[in-house]
Design an enzyme around this catalytic site. Structure first.
Site, PDB file in Angstrom:
ATOM      1  CE1 TYR A  38      -4.045  -2.753   5.431  1.00 33.65           C
ATOM      2  CE2 TYR A  38      -3.174  -0.284   5.247  1.00 33.65           C
ATOM      3  CZ  TYR A  38      -3.556  -1.581   4.632  1.00 33.65           C
ATOM      4  OH  TYR A  38      -3.850  -1.636   3.350  1.00 33.65           O
ATOM      5  CE  LYS A  98      -1.628  -4.492   3.424  1.00 32.42           C
ATOM      6  NZ  LYS A  98      -1.608  -5.964   2.258  1.00 32.42           N
ATOM      7  CB  SER A 148      -0.711  -0.221   0.947  1.00 35.90           C
ATOM      8  OG  SER A 148      -1.231   1.623   1.700  1.00 35.90           O
TER       9      SER A 148
HETATM   10  C1  UD1 Z   1      -6.363   3.868   3.384  1.00 41.14           C
HETATM   11  C2  UD1 Z   1      -5.125   3.685   4.210  1.00 41.14           C
HETATM   12  C3  UD1 Z   1      -4.554   2.941   3.317  1.00 41.14           C
HETATM   13  C4  UD1 Z   1      -5.298   1.439   3.011  1.00 41.14           C
HETATM   14  C5  UD1 Z   1      -7.375   2.203   2.679  1.00 41.14           C
HETATM   15  C6  UD1 Z   1      -8.126   0.867   2.931  1.00 41.14           C
HETATM   16  C7  UD1 Z   1      -3.476   5.526   5.451  1.00 41.14           C
HETATM   17  C8  UD1 Z   1      -2.904   7.079   5.115  1.00 41.14           C
HETATM   18  N1  UD1 Z   1      -4.667   5.187   3.837  1.00 41.14           N
HETATM   19  O1  UD1 Z   1      -6.493   5.238   2.816  1.00 41.14           O
HETATM   20  O2  UD1 Z   1      -3.757   2.437   3.169  1.00 41.14           O
HETATM   21  O3  UD1 Z   1      -4.935   0.842   2.164  1.00 41.14           O
HETATM   22  O4  UD1 Z   1      -7.107   3.058   3.594  1.00 41.14           O
HETATM   23  O5  UD1 Z   1      -8.851   1.058   4.554  1.00 41.14           O
HETATM   24  O6  UD1 Z   1      -3.520   4.502   6.125  1.00 41.14           O
HETATM   25  N2  UD1 Z   1     -12.733  10.507   3.663  1.00 41.14           N
HETATM   26  C9  UD1 Z   1     -13.396  11.646   4.185  1.00 41.14           C
HETATM   27  N3  UD1 Z   1     -15.103  11.023   4.831  1.00 41.14           N
HETATM   28  C10 UD1 Z   1     -14.974   9.967   4.517  1.00 41.14           C
HETATM   29  C11 UD1 Z   1     -14.388   8.654   4.486  1.00 41.14           C
HETATM   30  C12 UD1 Z   1     -13.279   9.516   3.722  1.00 41.14           C
HETATM   31  O7  UD1 Z   1     -13.441  12.626   4.388  1.00 41.14           O
HETATM   32  O8  UD1 Z   1     -16.098   9.079   5.447  1.00 41.14           O
HETATM   33  C13 UD1 Z   1     -12.151  10.932   3.424  1.00 41.14           C
HETATM   34  C14 UD1 Z   1     -10.259  10.831   4.033  1.00 41.14           C
HETATM   35  O9  UD1 Z   1     -10.206  11.994   5.047  1.00 41.14           O
HETATM   36  C15 UD1 Z   1      -9.491  10.920   2.878  1.00 41.14           C
HETATM   37  C16 UD1 Z   1     -10.438  10.008   1.707  1.00 41.14           C
HETATM   38  O10 UD1 Z   1     -11.564  10.693   2.076  1.00 41.14           O
HETATM   39  O11 UD1 Z   1      -8.190  11.485   2.499  1.00 41.14           O
HETATM   40  C17 UD1 Z   1     -10.029   8.490   1.191  1.00 41.14           C
HETATM   41  O12 UD1 Z   1     -10.737   7.942   2.912  1.00 41.14           O
HETATM   42  P1  UD1 Z   1     -10.283   6.060   2.911  1.00 41.14           P
HETATM   43  O13 UD1 Z   1     -11.374   5.846   1.158  1.00 41.14           O
HETATM   44  O14 UD1 Z   1     -11.003   5.977   4.034  1.00 41.14           O
HETATM   45  O15 UD1 Z   1      -8.706   6.283   2.289  1.00 41.14           O
HETATM   46  P2  UD1 Z   1      -7.238   6.232   2.898  1.00 41.14           P
HETATM   47  O16 UD1 Z   1      -7.534   6.807   4.702  1.00 41.14           O
HETATM   48  O17 UD1 Z   1      -6.257   7.510   1.907  1.00 41.14           O
END
Ligand code: UD1
Length: 343
Positions: free
Chosen positions: A151, A155, A126
């Site tokens: 997690y 990795k 990842s």
């Molecule tokens: C995270 C992990 C990644 C993992 C993935 C799958 C980190 C840095 N990244 O990715 O390694 O493979 O999860 O579980 O640990 N967001 C919102 N509202 C929401 C959900 C998300 O605003 O309800 C935003 C988050 O702040 C982020 C983006 O959407 O900026 C993506 O979030 P998400 O889909 O959870 O993935 P990551 O956090 O990037």
């Protein structure tokens, strides 16, 4: 036919990879403990490909069961190892579960490979290993940063375990794929992501909000140092990502590797903010999303996107689908799930 053992082959990325493997002429042998997937995924795979691959409900922590499948189904040419626990928040609450599952599963596979004549493994890593990179887009040579969660740490440790094992055993060849943010569903809407409970990831939360299952999407922060203040990620279509695994298997089994362990970033090379994703989703689906800006989520990094040049040139792989078609595929899958839950 060339047999490929796919651990976690019923999961989100695993099932899409099984489809692409079949369509590329490989024979996937699926093992999965179904802890985060469903037996119905096999029906979806069969509808798309016309084939029902071998499947055994096995936990990769069960070494004897693994050995039995390898022996009975062999010879196996390569392993694609997806089976792992993947929820960042849960890993903070249950670190031992994450370390045990993710590390023991890999150790068992690596232990069993030599005696079963298996020399190739593709590992799901990842972009989390880069933390917040200093230089963007991030290349494979960027420094690995201390993990922000158990997690993420699994990795990093798994990458090290594979590297050390390949150093000691010259027969072993590995490709580590560092995924950015996998999203979307198969264009047929026969397979997709099946989040259990309240989704933690952005896109399933977006589609469930649009479908009326969740009341409101929370945007975690608009005070980041980005163009619109929301976080930036590299969202990669799951079918494109699946194809990267087929390219990796081909490279390994055809002996095209330049090093015993190779690392590839698998992303589009484009960063999109959370607000841009919302706008794009509303535009392609015609759905109005109820969302609100809230505070930052702990542990989120500000921005990351891939330099995928190495995968483009060496692996001969490139992301093909654009964000609009990818978001539409996620929405079609959600609509199908919603229809099914009504019947
Ligand atoms: C995270 C992990 C990644 C993992 C993935 C799958 C980190 C840095 N990244 O990715 O390694 O493979 O999860 O579980 O640990 N967001 C919102 N509202 C929401 C959900 C998300 O605003 O309800 C935003 C988050 O702040 C982020 C983006 O959407 O900026 C993506 O979030 P998400 O889909 O959870 O993935 P990551 O956090 O990037």
């Amino acid at each position: 036919m060339t047999k490929i053992l796919v651990t976690g082959g019923m999961g989100f990325i695993g099932s899409h990879t099984v489809v692409e493997l079949i369509q590329a002429g490989y024979e996937p042998i699926i093992i999965d403990n179904l802890s985060n997937s469903s037996i119905k995924v096999l029906d979806g795979i069969e509808k798309i490909t016309g084939q029902r691959p071998y499947f055994a409900q096995i936990d990769c922590q069960d070494k004897e069961a693994l050995q039995q499948v390898m022996q009975e189904q062999g010879p196996i040419s390569a392993i694609i190892h997806f089976a792992a626990s993947k929820a960042v928040g849960e890993s903070v609450e249950k670190p031992l579960l994450y370390y045990r599952n993710n590390l023991v599963s890999l150790l068992n596979l690596l232990d069993l490979m030599p005696s079963n004549g298996i020399e190739h493994i593709v590992f799901s890593s990842s972009c989390t290993v880069y933390g917040q990179p200093e230089v963007l887009p991030v290349t494979e040579n960027a420094p690995i940063q201390p993990a922000l969660s158990p997690y993420g740490n699994t990795k990093q440790i798994c990458e090290e375990i594979i590297t050390d094992t390949a150093y000691a055993n010259k027969q072993l060849h590995a490709i580590l794929l560092r995924y950015f943010n996998p999203i979307g569903a198969h264009e047929s809407a026969e397979i997709g992501e099946l989040p259990i409970g309240v989704p933690q990831n952005l896109i399933p939360f977006v589609t469930q909000t649009a479908a009326g299952i969740r009341e409101q999407l929370k945007v975690f922060g608009n005070d980041y140092n980005t163009s619109d203040g929301s976080c930036i990620r590299d969202y990669i279509n799951v079918t494109d990502l699946a194809k990267a695994h087929v390219a990796a298997v081909k490279r390994l089994t055809e002996g095209l590797q330049k090093k015993s362990v190779e690392v590839f970033n698998i992303g589009t090379g484009n960063g999109l903010s959370v607000l841009e994703i919302i706008k794009a989703f509303e535009k392609v689906t015609g759905q109005k999303l109820n969302y609100a800006i809230v505070g930052r989520r702990e542990g989120d990094i500000e921005q990351v996107w891939a330099d995928a040049t190495y995968a483009n040139t060496e692996l001969g792989w490139k992301a093909e689908k654009n964000i609009e078609e990818t978001l539409l595929s996620a929405w079609k899958w959600q609509e199908k799930l919603s229809q099914k839950s009504k019947v």
